[in-house]
Each structure stands twice: as structure tokens, then as C-alpha cells.
Design a protein around this motif. Structure first.
Motif, short mmCIF file in Angstrom:
data_model
loop_
_atom_site.label_atom_id
_atom_site.label_comp_id
_atom_site.label_asym_id
_atom_site.label_seq_id
_atom_site.Cartn_x
_atom_site.Cartn_y
_atom_site.Cartn_z
N LYS A 176 -21.49 -105.32 8.29
CA LYS A 176 -21.04 -107.33 8.44
C LYS A 176 -22.43 -108.20 8.65
O LYS A 176 -21.85 -108.93 7.27
N LEU A 177 -23.40 -107.27 8.78
CA LEU A 177 -24.26 -108.21 8.71
C LEU A 177 -24.81 -108.58 7.14
O LEU A 177 -25.21 -109.36 5.98
N SER A 178 -24.52 -107.03 6.22
CA SER A 178 -24.96 -107.37 4.43
C SER A 178 -23.73 -107.79 4.11
O SER A 178 -24.42 -108.53 3.09
N GLY A 194 -40.02 -105.25 14.91
CA GLY A 194 -39.96 -105.96 13.99
C GLY A 194 -38.95 -106.93 14.78
O GLY A 194 -39.45 -107.93 16.10
N PRO A 195 -38.15 -108.03 13.50
CA PRO A 195 -37.28 -109.49 14.47
C PRO A 195 -36.83 -108.89 14.92
O PRO A 195 -35.75 -108.21 14.91
N THR A 196 -36.78 -110.15 16.23
CA THR A 196 -36.16 -108.88 17.49
C THR A 196 -35.19 -109.87 17.98
O THR A 196 -35.22 -111.12 17.64
N TYR A 197 -33.71 -109.43 18.28
CA TYR A 197 -32.67 -110.64 17.87
C TYR A 197 -32.13 -109.62 19.31
O TYR A 197 -31.95 -108.68 20.05
N PHE A 198 -31.75 -111.43 20.51
CA PHE A 198 -31.12 -110.66 21.73
C PHE A 198 -29.40 -110.86 21.45
O PHE A 198 -29.24 -111.62 21.53
N VAL A 199 -28.58 -110.39 21.96
CA VAL A 199 -27.47 -109.97 22.66
C VAL A 199 -26.62 -111.17 23.41
O VAL A 199 -27.62 -110.76 24.67
N ASP A 200 -26.40 -112.17 23.36
CA ASP A 200 -26.12 -113.46 24.84
C ASP A 200 -25.11 -112.66 25.22
O ASP A 200 -24.49 -111.93 24.93
N THR A 201 -24.74 -113.78 26.60
CA THR A 201 -23.42 -113.49 27.46
C THR A 201 -22.48 -112.81 26.72
O THR A 201 -21.40 -113.07 27.17
N ASP A 202 -22.38 -113.79 25.49
CA ASP A 202 -20.89 -114.39 24.94
C ASP A 202 -21.03 -113.76 22.92
O ASP A 202 -20.14 -113.34 22.37
N VAL A 239 -28.70 -115.06 17.42
CA VAL A 239 -28.56 -116.63 16.50
C VAL A 239 -29.52 -115.62 15.06
O VAL A 239 -30.85 -115.40 15.50
N PHE A 240 -29.43 -115.84 14.26
CA PHE A 240 -29.79 -115.11 12.56
C PHE A 240 -30.32 -116.63 11.72
O PHE A 240 -29.48 -117.42 11.18
N PRO A 241 -31.57 -116.08 11.43
CA PRO A 241 -32.26 -117.11 10.93
C PRO A 241 -31.13 -118.01 8.92
O PRO A 241 -30.48 -116.46 8.68
N GLN A 242 -31.26 -119.37 9.14
CA GLN A 242 -30.11 -118.44 7.98
C GLN A 242 -28.63 -119.15 7.74
O GLN A 242 -27.48 -119.91 7.81
N LEU A 243 -28.43 -117.44 8.79
CA LEU A 243 -27.22 -117.83 9.26
C LEU A 243 -26.49 -118.56 9.99
O LEU A 243 -25.34 -118.08 10.62
N LEU A 270 -31.82 -106.33 19.80
CA LEU A 270 -31.78 -105.48 18.08
C LEU A 270 -33.09 -105.71 17.58
O LEU A 270 -33.27 -106.74 17.34
N ILE A 271 -33.63 -105.04 16.43
CA ILE A 271 -34.44 -105.49 15.33
C ILE A 271 -33.71 -105.40 14.34
O ILE A 271 -33.29 -103.74 14.35
N VAL A 272 -33.74 -105.89 13.51
CA VAL A 272 -33.38 -105.93 13.01
C VAL A 272 -34.06 -106.71 10.82
O VAL A 272 -34.81 -107.06 11.44
N ASN A 273 -34.14 -105.64 10.04
CA ASN A 273 -35.24 -106.04 8.71
C ASN A 273 -34.22 -106.14 7.52
O ASN A 273 -33.07 -105.15 7.44
N ILE A 274 -34.85 -107.04 6.66
CA ILE A 274 -33.77 -107.09 5.63
C ILE A 274 -34.70 -107.08 4.69
O ILE A 274 -36.31 -107.32 4.56
N SER A 275 -34.66 -106.71 3.76
CA SER A 275 -35.17 -106.19 1.94
C SER A 275 -34.38 -106.15 0.94
O SER A 275 -32.49 -106.17 1.50
N ALA A 276 -34.82 -106.27 0.38
CA ALA A 276 -33.95 -106.78 -1.74
C ALA A 276 -34.65 -105.90 -2.37
O ALA A 276 -35.73 -106.30 -2.39
#
Length: 269
Positions: free
Chosen positions: A129-131, A97-105, A109-113, A53-59
Motif C-alpha cells: 500500500k505504501l509503495s 530507523g524512522p519510527t512510526y506508531f499506529v494510533d488508536t484509529d 502519520v507519514f512525511p509528505q503523505l 513500525l520502522i519504515v525505510n524508503i530507498s530508490a
């Protein structure tokens, strides 16, 4: 007389070898009579272990967002294929972009969260959910989530067999076949095999591309790592068993028959 018969038999053999049975190549001939009410229910694929997953957060306040995009420097670039239009070839599009991998469970792992579970979530529900989680720290966060390694494989009687990374994971049987250059004239359109592995459960489904009915099935929209196999028709299988030099032999036989007839005609004079 025997020479004429030989010539006739030679031509008949040539004609029979070149003829093939009529192959139906039209798709969804009953589309006008098909209701697609259930199709949208199957349009979203749930996230699976190994998904990238590539996840970008803005505000409005980008300073408040920075801690949640902190792993951008370690992001990777992934190549996807764009959907071709008309007769154009599919284009390869790099996305990063910022990349995250879904593990076997099913966690990322997301920064701060910390760990966030994705089991049973699709891209849209996971974005929501992330929002919701980020709203505790950021006012009116804007969350953009892309699934960038959504792969499907096509084999058998398609123009370009291979594995393709589909844009954003929103893929159908038709879009996958378009990337592979469609079926060849020898592909059996009434009995396409789709193999699927979801949560370790492997299922197999036969699809009739000449009927629009499959568009309301769970197999119209593809899922991660689906495999589409198009079996060859009887003509292709028969051709595979025939000597590839058969056409040459028939041509030579025709020439020989013509020569024999010519020689017979000259000797009779």
C-alpha cells in the motif's frame, strides 16, 4: 520384629515420596500424518494500535527519497530477541530507523503523505500500500517495513517466564516457547492456554502441543500481545502443597529407624 517393620515402612515412604507419575513430554506425535495446507493462511498478523513500525524508503534517486525519510533523526532503538539455534541462548539485537506508531484509529502519520490507515493490513499488504502511494512521487520505490515491538508473554511452567519482543512479528507458538527455554517437565503439554486480544476482543484457546492439529488453527501463528500460560501438572501442584522439608523428615526417619533396629539388636544379645 517391630524394628524391621519400622525400617521397611520408612523405606516405602521414601520411595513413594520420590516417585512421580509418567509425564508425556513429546510434541506433535502425529506430525507425519498432518497436512499443513491451512497453516500459511494464518501466518500474518494484522497491525494493531500501539504497534511500532520502522519504515525505510530507498530508490535509485536517493535525493527524491529524502523527504520521505526525514524523521530518521528522531528514530528510536528497539531491542528484539533473535531465535536461538540448537542449545544457544537467544541474543538481543538492537534495531533502529524512522519510527512510526499506529494510533488508536489505526493511522500512522507519514512525511509528505499524511495519515495512512493500517486497519486490516499486515506487514506485507501495508508495504504494498505504501509503495503504491509513493509511486506518485518516486520512480520504483523500495519500501522496507519492520514491526519492532511485537510482544508475547509466557507464564507458568516454562523455563524462563517473561515478555519477549519477537523479530519482525513473524512468530509461532514454537518460536515463543524456544525463547522461553521450552516447557519444564512439569508443564501440561496437552492443555496450554493462549489468551489473545484483537481489536478489543479477548479470546481464549486451549492448545495440545502433542498433536500437530493446532498448526492449522489461527493460534499457531502468534499475534501482538498474546499470552501463553502453561499450567502445572498434578505432581507440581501436589509438591507445592507438601512441606518442603518432607525429604529431610523422611531421611531423618530412616536414620532413626536404623538406630532403633541397631539398639534392639544389641539389647537382645
Amino acid at each position: 520384629m517391630n524394628g524391621k517393620k519400622l525400617l521397611i515402612y520408612g523405606f516405602l515412604g521414601l520411595i513413594m515420596a520420590s516417585c512421580t507419575a509418567r509425564q508425556e513430554i513429546n510434541y506433535m506425535t502425529d506430525i507425519d500424518n498432518m497436512a499443513l495446507d491451512n497453516s500459511i493462511k494464518n501466518s500474518r498478523s494484522t497491525l494493531q494500535p500501539g504497534d511500532q513500525l520502522i519504515v525505510n524508503i530507498s530508490a535509485r534517486d536517493m535525493d527524491a527519497v529524502k523527504p520521505f525519510n526525514q524523521n530518521y533523526s528522531s528514530s528510536t532503538t528497539v531491542t528484539q530477541y533473535s531465535m536461538p539455534s540448537s542449545n544457544s541462548m537467544p541474543q538481543q539485537l538492537p534495531v533502529s530507523g524512522p519510527t512510526y506508531f499506529v494510533d488508536t484509529d489505526y493511522n500512522i502519520v507519514f512525511p509528505q503523505l499524511g495519515k495512512i490507515n493500517t486497519k486490516g493490513e499486515n506487514i506485507e499488504t501495508f508495504r504494498n500500500k505504501l509503495s503504491d502511494l509513493l509511486e506518485k512521487y518516486i520512480k520504483d520505490p523500495i519500501v522496507d517495513v519492520k514491526l519492532v515491538n511485537f510482544k508475547v508473554s509466557l507464564a507458568g511452567e516454562v523455563a524462563k517466564p517473561g515478555t519477549y519482543v519477537m523479530p519482525e512479528g513473524n512468530a509461532t507458538v514454537w518460536s515463543a516457547l524456544a525463547l522461553a527455554g521450552d516447557l519444564t517437565p512439569y508443564g501440561v503439554r496437552q492443555n496450554v492456554l493462549l489468551i489473545r486480544n484483537v481489536d478489543g476482543q479477548i479470546t481464549k484457546q486451549r492448545i495440545d502441543l502433542t498433536s500437530a492439529g493446532f498448526m492449522n488453527s489461527p493460534y499457531y501463528y502468534l499475534k501482538q500481545n498474546d499470552i501463553i500460560y502453561v499450567q502445572p501438572n498434578a505432581n507440581r501442584e501436589k509438591a507445592a502443597r507438601v512441606d518442603p522439608n518432607l525429604g529431610l523428615y523422611i531421611s531423618v526417619s530412616s536414620v532413626v529407624a536404623s538406630l532403633v533396629i541397631g539398639i534392639i539388636s544389641l539389647t537382645r544379645r
